[in-house]
Every structure is written in structure tokens, then in C-alpha cells.
Enzyme design. Structure first.
Site, mmCIF file in Angstrom:
data_model
loop_
_atom_site.group_PDB
_atom_site.id
_atom_site.type_symbol
_atom_site.label_atom_id
_atom_site.label_comp_id
_atom_site.label_asym_id
_atom_site.label_seq_id
_atom_site.Cartn_x
_atom_site.Cartn_y
_atom_site.Cartn_z
ATOM 1 N N GLY A 12 0.832 -1.206 0.000
ATOM 2 C CA GLY A 12 0.000 0.000 0.000
ATOM 3 C C GLY A 12 0.864 1.252 0.000
ATOM 4 N N ASP A 13 0.204 2.413 -0.087
ATOM 5 C CA ASP A 13 0.889 3.714 -0.056
ATOM 6 C C ASP A 13 1.878 3.900 -1.199
ATOM 7 O OD1 ASP A 13 -0.402 4.168 2.424
ATOM 8 O OD2 ASP A 13 1.184 3.051 3.441
ATOM 9 N N LYS A 16 -0.813 5.437 -5.572
ATOM 10 C CA LYS A 16 -1.799 5.094 -6.604
ATOM 11 C C LYS A 16 -2.738 6.257 -6.887
ATOM 12 C CE LYS A 16 -3.190 1.653 -4.042
ATOM 13 N NZ LYS A 16 -2.174 1.670 -3.005
ATOM 14 N N GLY A 40 -5.822 5.638 2.194
ATOM 15 C CA GLY A 40 -5.638 7.084 2.199
ATOM 16 C C GLY A 40 -4.952 7.467 0.900
ATOM 17 N N HIS A 41 -5.703 8.085 -0.007
ATOM 18 C CA HIS A 41 -5.123 8.467 -1.302
ATOM 19 C C HIS A 41 -4.979 9.985 -1.358
ATOM 20 C CE1 HIS A 41 -6.686 4.435 -3.142
ATOM 21 N NE2 HIS A 41 -5.665 4.291 -2.344
ATOM 22 N N ARG A 144 -22.042 -14.102 6.941
ATOM 23 C CA ARG A 144 -23.397 -13.890 6.412
ATOM 24 C C ARG A 144 -24.349 -13.245 7.408
ATOM 25 N NH1 ARG A 144 -23.358 -19.909 4.472
ATOM 26 N NH2 ARG A 144 -22.241 -19.936 6.428
ATOM 27 N N GLN A 225 -4.923 -0.278 -0.887
ATOM 28 C CA GLN A 225 -3.855 -1.099 -0.284
ATOM 29 C C GLN A 225 -2.948 -1.659 -1.401
ATOM 30 O OE1 GLN A 225 -7.307 -1.923 1.087
ATOM 31 N NE2 GLN A 225 -6.816 -0.100 2.241
ATOM 32 N N ASP A 338 12.277 10.967 -7.087
ATOM 33 C CA ASP A 338 13.019 12.151 -6.643
ATOM 34 C C ASP A 338 13.596 11.982 -5.234
ATOM 35 O OD1 ASP A 338 10.135 12.201 -6.155
ATOM 36 O OD2 ASP A 338 10.554 14.021 -5.004
ATOM 37 N N SER A 418 6.998 9.323 -11.369
ATOM 38 C CA SER A 418 6.617 10.577 -10.703
ATOM 39 C C SER A 418 7.795 11.075 -9.879
ATOM 40 C CB SER A 418 5.343 10.405 -9.880
ATOM 41 O OG SER A 418 5.644 10.101 -8.555
HETATM 42 P P1 IMP Z 1 -6.564 -3.133 8.333
HETATM 43 O O1 IMP Z 1 -6.785 -3.056 6.867
HETATM 44 O O2 IMP Z 1 -6.917 -1.857 9.057
HETATM 45 O O3 IMP Z 1 -7.200 -4.343 8.945
HETATM 46 O O4 IMP Z 1 -4.985 -3.311 8.586
HETATM 47 C C1 IMP Z 1 -4.283 -4.498 8.225
HETATM 48 C C2 IMP Z 1 -2.868 -4.153 7.743
HETATM 49 O O5 IMP Z 1 -2.964 -3.473 6.507
HETATM 50 C C3 IMP Z 1 -2.080 -3.233 8.679
HETATM 51 O O6 IMP Z 1 -0.716 -3.572 8.608
HETATM 52 C C4 IMP Z 1 -2.292 -1.858 8.079
HETATM 53 O O7 IMP Z 1 -1.259 -0.971 8.409
HETATM 54 C C5 IMP Z 1 -2.294 -2.207 6.607
HETATM 55 N N1 IMP Z 1 -3.056 -1.249 5.784
HETATM 56 C C6 IMP Z 1 -4.393 -1.169 5.651
HETATM 57 N N2 IMP Z 1 -4.731 -0.203 4.781
HETATM 58 C C7 IMP Z 1 -3.586 0.326 4.338
HETATM 59 C C8 IMP Z 1 -3.275 1.349 3.382
HETATM 60 O O8 IMP Z 1 -4.144 1.956 2.746
HETATM 61 N N3 IMP Z 1 -1.955 1.610 3.193
HETATM 62 C C9 IMP Z 1 -0.978 0.922 3.835
HETATM 63 N N4 IMP Z 1 -1.213 -0.036 4.719
HETATM 64 C C10 IMP Z 1 -2.504 -0.336 4.975
#
Ligand code: IMP
Length: 430
Positions: A12-13, A16, A40-41, A144, A225, A338, A418
Site C-alpha cells: 500500500g501507499d 496510486k 488514504g489516497h 453472512r 492497499q 526524486d 513521478s
Molecule cells: P486493516 O486493513 O486496518 O485491517 O490493517 C491491516 C494491515 O494493513 C495493517 O498492517 C495496516 O497498516 C495495513 N493497511 C491497511 N490499509 C492500508 C493502506 O491503505 N496503506 C498501507 N497499509 C494499509
């Protein structure tokens, strides 16, 4: 037109949001297919920085339709405040612009309380979840007994279902975790109000997408993610509870096996991870501070959703190759190149070593990475600022060499790079 999909190749991060923002200029519909407000985008346009958790990043382009598919778990409080924030920033978000799948699941205060209580109970084995209720909401879905957005459309039965849901959650919270119970009536009233506000947005988005693809409209699927957080393909159990990989786009948007065009993998020029779990190329001390940044800038490596400092490391080519394989990635976009300016030498992990043996690919998926030591290749760095580069010829030769090595290691071409947070700080390399 075939469906194009944007995927995170790491944990993730990857950035995107800004790639989706760029591609959305050519798209009619941008559709999120997994996760919830754990995402978080960030997209920066001039002086405005948009931080989006649920609504697809493509919404910032006034011509697009934003879709939230059945694969999502939606916290209505977050969604409504995000809509309010966008409205205040001049972005239209009425039902003519945002559609929600009737089959997406709701996140409630019960899910958030359970997520936090379960993390506490895990003690030293914490996953480091975002605490947004993601795991418990998907648990209810699989069991369910979840609440779907369509439940909001019948006011009386929704109120009764919410009361039963909170009472059931309270039994778990109190008996299993000695946590405070929630007020069923107050929660049901709050959700009845959310239902009233969101009802006009709820429909069968699968039909909207099917029709759009069949009538030559351009649809972009936006993953949240990343591959290594995928419930099946990621570093289990240190994963999220949804399917961020490419196949998740079809399931999470209610599409069948339809023609798919580009599968665009987004990777940072280095590796980051929030939360616990294996990270073979992790670095510490000075290099880590250099890659992470101080937190003073919105693009520094601190969680958009939680504010937590991210763990950082060198680019892991073994995991990148794995992401290409499990997603069917056709091209790569590299973000934050960069940030590597001034670091010398640079490193890319090109294989793993364990028990005297060397591995170019993972012998048993990415689950247990602890026994593996990265094999690094060193490449020369560059000193010249790359932030104003817009074409291949604007980059120092060392940067082009680094990009070429990523293409060789991953086996797919790099298309965009980028080199800054601004919308136009992207160079076309291909
Ligand atoms: P959850 O999705 O909140 O259950 O977290 C499970 C794992 O996914 C943890 O390690 C979070 O830090 C990671 N995680 C969830 N969403 C993101 C994201 O958007 N970016 C980066 N890591 C994420």
C-alpha cells in the site's frame, strides 16, 4: 472498451491516488473495488491537497463518475464527511457523480470497537491494523450476518437490524474483550440518519459498469492497499481482509470475466510498510530517516489515515516480480524517484539467500519471509534534481539506469515516473 486496473505492487501507499488522478483525465468512470477507509489516497492540485479514504481519486476530474463497488466496506460517517470536504473544496459529489453498490457492506461503531479490542488482545502479535473496523466488517460479511447498503433502503427494518447488530456486538465486546458496550438506540438513530442521506446514491453499480464497458466507455478500476496486503496473496496474517489484487477488481465491482486492458502496477522507487509483518529490505537509522522524511511535508512517509511513521527500505525486486505474476501486470509506474536523489550508492534487492541457497523467486509465497536475507545489487546514484524532468532525456543517466534495472528485474516496461507531489510532476518514460 476493456477494463483498466491500477494496482499497488507493495504494502500500500505506493502513490496510486496520483496515478489514478492522471489516468482519470481519459476515463469516464473510476471505480474503487476493495477495502474501506483504511485507505488514504492523496492528490495535490495546485494549492489544494485532497486526502481521500473512500471516494475514488478520479472524482477530482469534473467529467468522471465515481463508483464504490460491492467489494468495499463503507463507514457512512467517513463517506459523508469526505463528501462534505470535497463539496467545500469545489468538487461536485451528488448522486449524478457518485454511485454506491447496494451489495457493499457497512462498517459500524461495533466493527471499529471490535477491531481495536482485538488488536489489544493480540498483545505482542498485533497486526497493526488501522483500527477502522475493516477486519470485523469483512468477518460479518463472510459469516453472512453483515449489514449491506441495500439494508439502508428500508427505514424500519434497517433500524431493527442495527439494534440487533449492536446488541450482538456488545455481547462479543463485553464477554470476549471486557470492552465498553455501545448504545444500540443511539447507534441505530445515527445510522438511520446516514441512511436517509445516502439512499439516493445506492444502486446496482455492476449494471452501470457493464453497460459502460459495452458502450465503449473507459472504466478505470482503482485498487486500495497493495498486493502484499491481499488476504490470500499477501504476507498473511499481516494483511488486510480484502482483495487488492487485480482479480479482486472483477469480484469487487460485480463484473464477470470481462475483457481487461492495461493492468498498471504502481511501485515506489523504494519500499514502505505500515504495521507489523516481515520486511526483508527494511533499513534503519540515517538511511531510513532520509527515505521517510521528517513529516513536515504531506508526501513524507507517515500514514495518511493513522499518521504513523512508515517503515522504509530498499526496493524489493523479488516481491515486485511476485506482484507482476499474481496480478498479470502489463506495465509499471514508479513513484517518488526524486526521493532517491543524493543517495549513493542505491540498492535493489534482486534475490534472497537462505540456508546457503539463493532464490530468484519466492519458494513458498511471501508469507514467511523471516529466514530470507536480501541479495542486493548496488547502482550509482545521482545528484542532479529530477523534479523538473518530463521526458526520458531530462533524467541523469544513473536514474535511467535505475529505471532500466527495475524493468529487467520485474520483467515489465516502466511507463511513468513521478518526481514530485504536484499533478504535473510526472514524466513519460516509455
Ligand atoms: P486493516 O486493513 O486496518 O485491517 O490493517 C491491516 C494491515 O494493513 C495493517 O498492517 C495496516 O497498516 C495495513 N493497511 C491497511 N490499509 C492500508 C493502506 O491503505 N496503506 C498501507 N497499509 C494499509
Amino acid at each position: 472498451m476493456p477494463l483498466d486496473i491500477v494496482i499497488g505492487t507493495q504494502w500500500g501507499d505506493e502513490g496510486k491516488g496520483r496515478i489514478v488522478d492522471l489516468l482519470s483525465a481519459q476515463a469516464d468512470i473510476v471505480a474503487r473495488y476493495n477495502g474501506g477507509d483504511n485507505a488514504g489516497h492523496t492528490v495535490t492540485v495546485g494549492k489544494q491537497t485532497f486526502k481521500l479514504h473512500l471516494i475514488p481519486s478520479g472524482i477530482i476530474h469534473p467529467h468522471t463518475l465515481g463508483v464504490l463497488g460491492n467489494g468495499l466496506v463503507i463507514n457512512p460517517a467517513t463517506l459523508l464527511s469526505e463528501m462534505e470536504m470535497l463539496k467545500n473544496m469545489g468538487v461536485r459529489v451528488g448522486p449524478e457523480r457518485v454511485r454506491l453498490s447496494y451489495a457493499a457492506h457497512l462498517i459500524t461503531p461495533v466493527h471499529r470497537a471490535l477491531d481495536q479490542a482485538q488488536e489489544k488482545a493480540r498483545g505482542k502479535s498485533q497486526i497493526g491494523t488501522t483500527g477502522r473496523g475493516i477486519g470485523p466488517a469483512y468477518t460479518d460479511k463472510a459469516a453472512r450476518r453483515g449489514l449491506r447498503l441495500e439494508d439502508m433502503l428500508d427505514t424500519q427494518s434497517f433500524y431493527d437490524k442495527m439494534i440487533a447488530h449492536v446488541k450482538g456486538g456488545n455481547i462479543q465486546l463485553q464477554a470476549l474483550y471486557q470492552a465498553e458496550p455501545l448504545d444500540p438506540e443511539a447507534t441505530a438513530r445515527e445510522y438511520a440518519d446516514f441512511a436517509r442521506q445516502l439512499a439516493p446514491y445506492i444502486s446496482d453499480v455492476g449494471e452501470v459498469l457493464y453497460e459502460a464497458l459495452n458502450s465503449n466507455k473507459r472504466v478505470l478500476a482503482e485498487g486500495a492497499q497493495g498486493t502484499l496486503l491481499d488476504l490470500d496473496m499477501g504476507t498473511y496474517p499481516f494483511v488486510t481482509s480484502s482483495y487488492p489484487t487485480a482479480a479482486g477488481a472483477l469480484v469487487g465491482l460485480g463484473l464477470g470475466i470481462c475483457p481487461v486492458g492495461r493492468i498498471i502496477g504502481v511501485t515506489k522507487a523504494f519500499q514502505t510498510r505500515v504495521g507489523a509483518g516481515p520486511f526483508p529490505t527494511e533499513v534503519f537509522a540515517e538511511t531510513a530517516e532520509r527515505l521517510r522524511g521528517s513529516g513536515a511535508n504531506p508526501w513524507d512517509e507517515f500514514g495518511t489515515t493513522t499518521g504513523r511513521p512508515r517503515r522504509v527500505g530498499w526496493l524489493d525486486g523479488v516481491l515486485l516480480r511476485y506482484a507482476v505474476r499474481v496480478n498479470g501486470i502489463t506495465e509499471l509506474d514508479i513513484t517518488k524517484l526524486d526521493i532517491l536523489t543524493g543517495l549513493n550508492p542505491l540498492r535493489i534487492c534482486v534475490g534472497y539467500r537462505s540456508g546457503g541457497k539463493e532464490y530468484a523467486t519466492l519458494p513458498m509465497g511471501p508469507t514467511d519471509l523471516a529466514p530470507f536475507e536480501p541479495i542486493y545489487e548496488e547502482l550509482p546514484g545521482w545528484e542532479r534534481d529530477v523534479q523538473s524532468a518530463r521526458t526520458r532525456s531530462d533524467f541523469p543517466k544513473e536514474a535511467l539506469q535505475f529505471i532500466k534495472r527495475i524493468e529487467e528485474v520485474s520483467g515489465v516496461p516502466v511507463r511513468l515516473v513521478s518526481i514530485g507531489a504536484e499533478r504535473d510532476q510526472i514524466a513519460e518514460i516509455a
